[in-house]
Design an enzyme around this catalytic site. Structure first.
Site, PDB file in Angstrom:
ATOM      1  N   GLU A   1      -3.568  -6.406  15.409  1.00  0.00           N
ATOM      2  CA  GLU A   1      -3.099  -5.094  14.934  1.00  0.00           C
ATOM      3  C   GLU A   1      -4.228  -4.072  15.055  1.00  0.00           C
ATOM      4  O   GLU A   1      -3.984  -2.879  15.177  1.00  0.00           O
ATOM      5  CB  GLU A   1      -2.607  -5.189  13.479  1.00  0.00           C
ATOM      6  CG  GLU A   1      -1.742  -4.009  13.059  1.00  0.00           C
ATOM      7  CD  GLU A   1      -1.025  -4.202  11.734  1.00  0.00           C
ATOM      8  OE1 GLU A   1       0.202  -4.399  11.727  1.00  0.00           O
ATOM      9  OE2 GLU A   1      -1.695  -4.156  10.691  1.00  0.00           O
TER      10      GLU A   1
ATOM     11  N   LYS B   1       0.844  -1.190   0.000  1.00  0.00           N
ATOM     12  CA  LYS B   1       0.000   0.000   0.000  1.00  0.00           C
ATOM     13  C   LYS B   1       0.888   1.253   0.000  1.00  0.00           C
ATOM     14  O   LYS B   1       0.688   2.165  -0.769  1.00  0.00           O
ATOM     15  CB  LYS B   1      -0.902  -0.046   1.236  1.00  0.00           C
ATOM     16  CG  LYS B   1      -1.870   1.095   1.321  1.00  0.00           C
ATOM     17  CD  LYS B   1      -2.729   0.946   2.565  1.00  0.00           C
ATOM     18  CE  LYS B   1      -3.447   2.241   2.879  1.00  0.00           C
ATOM     19  NZ  LYS B   1      -4.209   2.176   4.109  1.00  0.00           N
TER      20      LYS B   1
ATOM     21  N   HIS C   1      -2.839 -32.988  19.514  1.00  0.00           N
ATOM     22  CA  HIS C   1      -1.680 -33.747  19.980  1.00  0.00           C
ATOM     23  C   HIS C   1      -0.530 -32.820  20.368  1.00  0.00           C
ATOM     24  O   HIS C   1       0.611 -33.239  20.431  1.00  0.00           O
ATOM     25  CB  HIS C   1      -1.246 -34.736  18.885  1.00  0.00           C
ATOM     26  CG  HIS C   1      -2.380 -35.650  18.520  1.00  0.00           C
ATOM     27  ND1 HIS C   1      -2.646 -36.809  19.203  1.00  0.00           N
ATOM     28  CD2 HIS C   1      -3.353 -35.527  17.588  1.00  0.00           C
ATOM     29  CE1 HIS C   1      -3.733 -37.376  18.680  1.00  0.00           C
ATOM     30  NE2 HIS C   1      -4.175 -36.620  17.712  1.00  0.00           N
TER      31      HIS C   1
ATOM     32  N   GLY D   1      -4.444  -2.046   5.506  1.00  0.00           N
ATOM     33  CA  GLY D   1      -3.677  -3.182   4.992  1.00  0.00           C
ATOM     34  C   GLY D   1      -4.287  -4.521   5.369  1.00  0.00           C
ATOM     35  O   GLY D   1      -4.445  -5.413   4.532  1.00  0.00           O
ATOM     36  N   ARG D   2      -4.687  -4.673   6.630  1.00  0.00           N
ATOM     37  CA  ARG D   2      -5.186  -5.976   7.090  1.00  0.00           C
ATOM     38  C   ARG D   2      -6.614  -6.266   6.604  1.00  0.00           C
ATOM     39  O   ARG D   2      -7.142  -7.346   6.835  1.00  0.00           O
ATOM     40  CB  ARG D   2      -5.090  -6.072   8.613  1.00  0.00           C
ATOM     41  CG  ARG D   2      -5.704  -4.903   9.366  1.00  0.00           C
ATOM     42  CD  ARG D   2      -5.235  -4.897  10.813  1.00  0.00           C
ATOM     43  NE  ARG D   2      -5.686  -3.732  11.568  1.00  0.00           N
ATOM     44  CZ  ARG D   2      -5.054  -2.571  11.611  1.00  0.00           C
ATOM     45  NH1 ARG D   2      -3.959  -2.392  10.908  1.00  0.00           N
ATOM     46  NH2 ARG D   2      -5.506  -1.573  12.343  1.00  0.00           N
TER      47      ARG D   2
ATOM     48  N   GLU E   1      10.881  -4.401   3.916  1.00  0.00           N
ATOM     49  CA  GLU E   1      10.927  -5.811   3.501  1.00  0.00           C
ATOM     50  C   GLU E   1      10.562  -5.938   2.018  1.00  0.00           C
ATOM     51  O   GLU E   1      11.238  -6.605   1.238  1.00  0.00           O
ATOM     52  CB  GLU E   1       9.928  -6.655   4.317  1.00  0.00           C
ATOM     53  CG  GLU E   1      10.299  -6.881   5.765  1.00  0.00           C
ATOM     54  CD  GLU E   1       9.731  -5.830   6.703  1.00  0.00           C
ATOM     55  OE1 GLU E   1       9.451  -4.702   6.243  1.00  0.00           O
ATOM     56  OE2 GLU E   1       9.573  -6.138   7.911  1.00  0.00           O
TER      57      GLU E   1
ATOM     58  N   LYS F   1      10.222  -0.092  13.471  1.00  0.00           N
ATOM     59  CA  LYS F   1      10.727   0.234  12.126  1.00  0.00           C
ATOM     60  C   LYS F   1      11.731   1.379  12.215  1.00  0.00           C
ATOM     61  O   LYS F   1      12.801   1.329  11.614  1.00  0.00           O
ATOM     62  CB  LYS F   1       9.574   0.694  11.224  1.00  0.00           C
ATOM     63  CG  LYS F   1       8.612  -0.377  10.787  1.00  0.00           C
ATOM     64  CD  LYS F   1       7.633   0.207   9.772  1.00  0.00           C
ATOM     65  CE  LYS F   1       6.413  -0.652   9.587  1.00  0.00           C
ATOM     66  NZ  LYS F   1       5.374  -0.023   8.783  1.00  0.00           N
TER      67      LYS F   1
HETATM   68  O1  F6P Z   1       3.855  -2.747   9.674  1.00  0.00           O
HETATM   69  C1  F6P Z   1       2.500  -2.910   9.661  1.00  0.00           C
HETATM   70  C2  F6P Z   1       1.914  -2.657   8.311  1.00  0.00           C
HETATM   71  O2  F6P Z   1       1.792  -1.307   8.109  1.00  0.00           O
HETATM   72  C3  F6P Z   1       0.583  -3.362   8.150  1.00  0.00           C
HETATM   73  O3  F6P Z   1      -0.471  -2.680   8.670  1.00  0.00           O
HETATM   74  C4  F6P Z   1       0.527  -3.575   6.685  1.00  0.00           C
HETATM   75  O4  F6P Z   1      -0.399  -4.542   6.350  1.00  0.00           O
HETATM   76  C5  F6P Z   1       1.951  -3.986   6.402  1.00  0.00           C
HETATM   77  O5  F6P Z   1       2.725  -3.199   7.276  1.00  0.00           O
HETATM   78  C6  F6P Z   1       2.419  -3.799   4.981  1.00  0.00           C
HETATM   79  O6  F6P Z   1       2.320  -2.469   4.560  1.00  0.00           O
HETATM   80  P1  F6P Z   1       2.421  -2.074   3.043  1.00  0.00           P
HETATM   81  O7  F6P Z   1       1.298  -2.725   2.308  1.00  0.00           O
HETATM   82  O8  F6P Z   1       2.318  -0.576   3.012  1.00  0.00           O
HETATM   83  O9  F6P Z   1       3.749  -2.537   2.528  1.00  0.00           O
END
Ligand code: F6P
Length: 559
Positions: A364, A217, A395, A278-279, A223, A523
């Site tokens: 979150e 987003k 188990h 995002g979620r 990452e 972060k």
């Molecule tokens: O670090 C949390 C977060 O902002 C989430 O809410 C989100 O889903 C994820 O990182 C990834 O964010 P993006 O889609 O902006 O890379």
């Protein structure tokens, strides 16, 4: 108990801002005088009374520590928290995410009618429909073989590069719907910054037939940026030329400039909107890997199922409203019984990613400790959500559910039919789900344990010694969410059910369920620490633990 110094809260923490809270505390005391077994014995219609159907799902909530009075009081609590008004505000696009001044309109993405939804004076529906049409076209191009890689071969590998909400939802849906996966398409995910993740993906993909989706987003998540750069370099190393990259990289982002800067062709950038968290974004173009892997018709069916649950949540009275009920029952245990964890146990191997996705959706969203006005909460909010598939968990950790000292309410998620009709596997699976909820509810008394041991021929002395270890307290609550089969529609409804449960709880706890400031600090600190690992001359000016660990890292890496 509230610990003012570090603001952690535990124990029974009633929501005393609501008038019905006092009565709920008394109700808890009354419930403590009885147990689930007795409640079932007293009322032969308990199952009929405490169950309901909505959007292709069936909820049995009869194995909960509640009576009709409890239900009534929880309904009152929701009225006092103005839940019905909040649902209205959510659906009409009010800026419920007030710390970021944004609505939370994931429901617009799955809306099945053309009625306008306004955000800042603009109807968002035409852009949603246009994006869906673009997804449909791409899906058709990929599946028909029209979209080809740099050597002219059709696409066979879809690789999602994204993390958090740009990863967990699509992965959970695709794996949950494995029987629907197109036979010629393989799906892969690169989420972690850990080089192991990308290294393993490279072992399974082919540069000539791979389509990478950079899903972010913000297009600024470290990452995803690093993984995308590594994948682009890998493509070049494997023989692709710079001009070939456009055929192999798509992006889903609300930050078009950054995606273009990365080298994605503007035609290959799918929009995201700041009114989708995002979620909650798997329903948007973040769901592109879903459509590409399962087919656009199945993506549409997923949206339809979720819409049906939206309509139910929007219109059903609170005490007949499945998401609201799940939310209220959760609050009942969290704030009035002191339960700090909640388990989601899917009895379907394909749904093994469901708890992971729900962890983000729930934790979150409601892992917050201030209310809308920024005041510190005097009660606990947001239990730990965890779980995995049954029967495997039986188990492993079910022992603690049955005989441990913690109260952990459980959701059993169970399809009545399997996609794989092999012998008696599925009836056995279903029997296990039922027997687990029954064992949690009924337990085994000391007398029953003794009788069992006597039947096995043990001496009185042995029986006295062993019996206490065999007692299962029981009286442990669970919901069972049943669907005829895991299909795109029922899975869509299931995920929407949990999204709205989380909203319900956020309202009761008076927290903003749509921001996530807590993840930012780590972060920021990471950005400060990374250069200290790379540049061995940079001063060690952190706390002694961090400095010590940096020194060790430097030492080991310098050999
Ligand atoms: O670090 C949390 C977060 O902002 C989430 O809410 C989100 O889903 C994820 O990182 C990834 O964010 P993006 O889609 O902006 O890379």
């Amino acid at each position: 108990m509230i610990n003012q110094s570090n603001r952690t809260i535990s124990g029974v923490t009633p929501l005393s801002q609501y008038p019905s809270s006092e009565a709920l505390l008394q109700e808890k005391q009354a419930i403590d005088q009885t147990n689930l077994k007795a409640l079932f014995a007293e009322d032969s219609k308990r199952f009929e009374q405490f169950s309901l159907k909505a959007a292709g799902l069936f909820l049995d909530y009869s194995k909960n520590l509640m009576t009709p009075e409890t239900l009534q009081l929880l309904g009152k609590l929701a009225e006092e928290a103005k839940l019905p008004e909040a649902i209205k505000r959510l659906f009409q696009g009010d800026k419920v995410n007030h710390t970021e001044q944004r609505p939370a309109l994931h429901m617009a993405l799955r809306k099945q009618d053309d009625e306008a939804i306004w955000v800042d004076g603009q109807d968002v529906m035409p852009e949603i429909k246009a994006t869906l049409a673009k997804i449909a076209t791409l899906t058709q191009q990929v599946h028909s073989g029209k979209w080809r890689g740099y050597t002219g071969k059709p696409i066979t590998h879809i690789i999602n590069i994204g993390i958090g909400g740009s990863f967990l939802g699509p992965k959970m849906i695709i794996e949950g719907l494995t029987p629907y996966i197109k036979p010629d398409i393989k799906h892969h995910y690169i989420a972690n910054i850990d080089p192991n993740d990308v290294a393993e993906a490279f072992k399974h993909i082919d540069p000539e037939t791979s389509l990478f989706i950079v899903a972010s987003k913000s297009f600024s998540t470290i990452e995803t940026k690093l993984n995308a750069e590594t994948c682009r370099q890998w493509m070049l190393d494997q023989g692709a030329k710079a001009e070939d990259i456009a055929k192999h990289f798509l992006a889903v982002s609300s930050n078009v400039d950054k995606a273009v800067e990365f080298g994605i062709h503007p035609d290959n950038i799918y929009p995201m909107w700041d009114w989708v968290g995002g979620r909650y974004s798997l329903w948007s173009a973040i769901g592109l890997p879903i459509a590409l892997t399962l087919g656009f018709d199945n993506f549409e069916a997923l949206l339809k199922g979720a819409y049906q649950m939206d309509e139910h949540f929007r219109t059903a009275p609170i005490t007949e409203n499945m998401p609201a009920l799940l939310g209220l029952i959760g609050v009942w245990y969290h704030n009035y019984h002191g339960a700090t964890a909640h388990a989601v146990l899917p009895y379907d191997q394909y749904l093994s990613e469901l708890p992971n996705h729900l962890q983000q959706v729930d934790m979150e969203s409601n892992g917050k400790s201030v209310n809308h006005d920024g005041e510190t909460l005097s009660y606990s909010s947001g239990p730990v959500i965890w779980g995995d598939t049954g029967t495997n968990g039986q188990h492993a950790y079910h022992q603690l559910l049955h005989q441990g000292t913690l109260l952990i309410p459980v959701d059993f998620v169970v399809p009545a039919q399997s996609h794989n009709d092999i012998g008696d596997h599925h009836p056995w699976l279903f029997a296990n789900a039922l027997s687990q909820s029954q064992a949690l509810m009924a337990g085994k008394t000391l007398d029953e344990a003794k009788a069992e041991l006597a039947e096995q021929g043990l001496s009185t002395e042995e029986i006295e010694k062993l019996a206490p270890h065999k007692v299962i307290p029981g009286n442990r609550p669970s919901n069972t969410i049943l669907m005829s089969k895991v299909t795109p529609e029922t899975l869509g409804a299931l995920v929407a059910l949990y999204e709205h449960k989380v909203f319900t709880q956020g309202m009761l706890w008076q927290v903003n369920s749509f921001d996530q400031w807590g993840v930012e600090l780590g972060k920021q600190l990471g950005n400060t620490l990374f250069p200290k690992l790379k540049d061995t001359d940079s001063p060690l000016d952190q706390d002694s633990s961090t400095n010590g660990l940096i020194s060790l890292f430097r030492e080991i890496n310098q050999g």
